[in-house]
Design a protein around this motif. Structure first.
Motif, mmCIF file in Angstrom:
data_model
loop_
_atom_site.group_PDB
_atom_site.id
_atom_site.type_symbol
_atom_site.label_atom_id
_atom_site.label_comp_id
_atom_site.label_asym_id
_atom_site.label_seq_id
_atom_site.Cartn_x
_atom_site.Cartn_y
_atom_site.Cartn_z
ATOM 1 N N VAL A 95 0.815 -1.218 0.000
ATOM 2 C CA VAL A 95 0.000 0.000 0.000
ATOM 3 C C VAL A 95 0.848 1.267 0.000
ATOM 4 O O VAL A 95 0.309 2.365 -0.117
ATOM 5 N N THR A 96 2.163 1.137 0.137
ATOM 6 C CA THR A 96 3.013 2.316 -0.010
ATOM 7 C C THR A 96 3.286 2.611 -1.486
ATOM 8 O O THR A 96 3.717 3.718 -1.825
ATOM 9 N N TYR A 97 3.015 1.641 -2.369
ATOM 10 C CA TYR A 97 3.234 1.816 -3.800
ATOM 11 C C TYR A 97 1.940 1.809 -4.602
ATOM 12 O O TYR A 97 1.894 2.317 -5.717
ATOM 13 N N LEU A 98 0.892 1.197 -4.046
ATOM 14 C CA LEU A 98 -0.373 1.045 -4.763
ATOM 15 C C LEU A 98 -1.512 1.648 -3.971
ATOM 16 O O LEU A 98 -1.414 1.827 -2.745
ATOM 17 N N GLN A 99 -2.614 1.949 -4.657
ATOM 18 C CA GLN A 99 -3.826 2.312 -3.950
ATOM 19 C C GLN A 99 -4.293 1.117 -3.119
ATOM 20 O O GLN A 99 -4.091 -0.035 -3.499
ATOM 21 N N VAL A 100 -4.925 1.407 -1.997
ATOM 22 C CA VAL A 100 -5.360 0.340 -1.098
ATOM 23 C C VAL A 100 -6.259 -0.651 -1.824
ATOM 24 O O VAL A 100 -6.127 -1.869 -1.677
ATOM 25 N N GLY A 101 -7.191 -0.139 -2.649
ATOM 26 C CA GLY A 101 -8.104 -1.017 -3.359
ATOM 27 C C GLY A 101 -7.397 -1.971 -4.300
ATOM 28 O O GLY A 101 -7.732 -3.151 -4.380
ATOM 29 N N VAL A 102 -6.400 -1.469 -5.007
ATOM 30 C CA VAL A 102 -5.637 -2.311 -5.926
ATOM 31 C C VAL A 102 -4.869 -3.389 -5.156
ATOM 32 O O VAL A 102 -4.849 -4.566 -5.533
ATOM 33 N N ALA A 103 -4.220 -2.964 -4.058
ATOM 34 C CA ALA A 103 -3.459 -3.919 -3.247
ATOM 35 C C ALA A 103 -4.366 -5.007 -2.685
ATOM 36 O O ALA A 103 -4.013 -6.199 -2.692
ATOM 37 N N LEU A 104 -5.551 -4.611 -2.224
ATOM 38 C CA LEU A 104 -6.497 -5.585 -1.683
ATOM 39 C C LEU A 104 -6.974 -6.555 -2.758
ATOM 40 O O LEU A 104 -7.094 -7.754 -2.516
ATOM 41 N N LEU A 105 -7.251 -6.033 -3.952
ATOM 42 C CA LEU A 105 -7.733 -6.891 -5.023
ATOM 43 C C LEU A 105 -6.698 -7.954 -5.369
ATOM 44 O O LEU A 105 -7.034 -9.125 -5.582
ATOM 45 N N ILE A 106 -5.431 -7.556 -5.417
ATOM 46 C CA ILE A 106 -4.371 -8.522 -5.719
ATOM 47 C C ILE A 106 -4.243 -9.534 -4.579
ATOM 48 O O ILE A 106 -4.171 -10.742 -4.814
ATOM 49 N N GLU A 107 -4.241 -9.054 -3.330
ATOM 50 C CA GLU A 107 -4.106 -9.966 -2.185
ATOM 51 C C GLU A 107 -5.265 -10.954 -2.133
ATOM 52 O O GLU A 107 -5.078 -12.131 -1.836
ATOM 53 N N GLY A 157 5.067 -2.491 -6.256
ATOM 54 C CA GLY A 157 3.877 -2.645 -5.424
ATOM 55 C C GLY A 157 3.130 -3.922 -5.731
ATOM 56 O O GLY A 157 2.627 -4.604 -4.831
ATOM 57 N N VAL A 158 3.070 -4.265 -7.019
ATOM 58 C CA VAL A 158 2.405 -5.505 -7.426
ATOM 59 C C VAL A 158 3.140 -6.713 -6.850
ATOM 60 O O VAL A 158 2.511 -7.670 -6.372
ATOM 61 N N VAL A 159 4.476 -6.672 -6.861
ATOM 62 C CA VAL A 159 5.261 -7.778 -6.301
ATOM 63 C C VAL A 159 4.947 -7.949 -4.818
ATOM 64 O O VAL A 159 4.710 -9.068 -4.337
ATOM 65 N N TRP A 160 4.926 -6.831 -4.079
ATOM 66 C CA TRP A 160 4.616 -6.915 -2.645
ATOM 67 C C TRP A 160 3.191 -7.433 -2.419
ATOM 68 O O TRP A 160 2.945 -8.241 -1.516
ATOM 69 N N ALA A 161 2.239 -6.987 -3.241
ATOM 70 C CA ALA A 161 0.855 -7.444 -3.095
ATOM 71 C C ALA A 161 0.736 -8.934 -3.398
ATOM 72 O O ALA A 161 -0.042 -9.651 -2.754
ATOM 73 N N LEU A 162 1.510 -9.418 -4.372
ATOM 74 C CA LEU A 162 1.497 -10.850 -4.683
ATOM 75 C C LEU A 162 2.086 -11.666 -3.534
ATOM 76 O O LEU A 162 1.617 -12.771 -3.243
ATOM 77 N N ILE A 163 3.111 -11.117 -2.871
ATOM 78 C CA ILE A 163 3.670 -11.796 -1.701
ATOM 79 C C ILE A 163 2.625 -11.850 -0.593
ATOM 80 O O ILE A 163 2.463 -12.880 0.089
ATOM 81 N N ALA A 164 1.888 -10.757 -0.415
ATOM 82 C CA ALA A 164 0.803 -10.748 0.580
ATOM 83 C C ALA A 164 -0.256 -11.776 0.215
ATOM 84 O O ALA A 164 -0.829 -12.437 1.090
ATOM 85 N N MET A 165 -0.514 -11.939 -1.085
ATOM 86 C CA MET A 165 -1.474 -12.936 -1.543
ATOM 87 C C MET A 165 -1.017 -14.344 -1.183
ATOM 88 O O MET A 165 -1.813 -15.184 -0.753
#
Length: 312
Positions: A95-107, A157-165
């Motif tokens: 969420v430091t690189y992406l909008q919260v909604g985008v990060a949540l959708l990926i996770e 940001g996408v990489v971090w969100a995928l790790i969260a996923m």
């Protein structure tokens, strides 16, 4: 059949309660962050308090069966490292690189990862209803997150969100693993303890910025001492949420539980509506309905695959 029906109904109730408890963390953490806490300090406090609250109940639930803990230590370690520490840390950076909604959708594409894992690792091929339900639920999730067009996407940001996923998927898979002969309280206590240690170490080495304050916190328009939302974070959104999630997963299985977990986003929207006056849109309400439909279709697909009578 009655036992199966009761087990599933209980699992759904536990899963929804777990999702609601997890969802409350957003409103509480937002209030603390607005008062001067960093996200890192807030999440570390939440997990540490949850671990402290569950250690004694977890030991009591074990009933002296320390051999079970020795047999399952790798699962507990994986749960703490992946489902707790990694998931929390990766989402914070996403969420430091992406909008919260985008990060949540990926996770929250984690259910798709769970289906893939169960197919590749355990040869549990999803049926058509399961795939259809997955598509419906994810479409509903996109509506609930209310994503807008033209949002810039940062690759890191996408990489971090995928790790969260991956961490979220690990949470669903490990929670539902029937090879773990530990009580849900014991698994939750062990995982949260390891997660708390991991997050604390991340803070000590500078990976997770830490700052806290004793200033009053404003929540739902009311001023209160900082420890009130802090206590709720530890008791409700950590200790209770993880324990209920494990209990639900063992009744529903990882695939169904992962889709029930999508309701967390819907609960988060409703809590934001109640506490922060952030009204959900008609599209978000429609999305919530699609998530419910998707969960029902996934559960029906899982039941038919196993030769059971659909129970919802």
């Amino acid at each position: 059949m009655v036992n199966t029906r009761t087990r599933t109904s209980t699992g759904l109730l536990l899963g929804l309660a777990s999702s609601a408890a997890f969802a409350l963390s957003g409103v509480l953490a937002r209030a603390m962050i607005d008062s001067g806490w960093t996200a890192g300090a807030t999440v570390t406090l939440r997990i540490t308090l949850g671990a402290a609250l569950l250690v004694v109940p977890g030991i009591i639930a074990l009933r002296g069966n320390w051999n079970a803990l020795r047999r399952s230590w790798s699962f507990v370690l994986a749960y703490g490292v992946l489902a707790v520490a990694t998931c929390q840390l990766a989402y914070f950076y996403a969420v430091t690189y992406l909008q919260v909604g985008v990060a949540l959708l990926i996770e929250y594409t984690a259910p798709v990862a769970v289906i893939g894992w169960m197919w590749l690792r355990h040869r549990q091929r999803p049926g058509r209803l399961t795939i259809l339900g997955a598509a419906v639920a994810l479409a509903g999730l996109a509506l609930v997150l209310d994503l807008r067009g033209g949002v810039g996407i940062d690759a890191l940001g996408v990489v971090w969100a995928l790790i969260a996923m991956v961490g979220a998927a690990a949470y669903f898979v490990i929670s539902a693993d029937d090879r773990i002969d530990l009580p849900p309280l014991t698994l939750a206590a062990g995982g949260l303890t390891i997660g708390a240690v991991g997050l604390s170490l991340a803070g000590l080495v500078g990976l997770l910025p830490m700052a806290a304050t004793t200033d009053a916190v404003t929540l739902a328009g009311r001023s209160m001492a900082w420890w009130v939302p802090a206590a709720l974070l530890g008791v409700v959104t950590a200790a209770l949420a993880y324990s209920l999630g494990i209990a639900a997963g063992r009744r529903l299985g990882s695939r169904v539980m992962s889709f029930v977990g999508l309701s967390e986003v819907l609960f988060a929207v409703l809590f934001a509506w109640a506490a922060l006056a952030e009204l959900p849109t008609s599209g978000q309400l429609l999305g919530g309905g699609l998530i419910v439909v998707g969960v029902i279709v996934v559960r029906s697909g899982e039941a038919s695959t196993r030769g059971e009578e659909p129970v919802i």
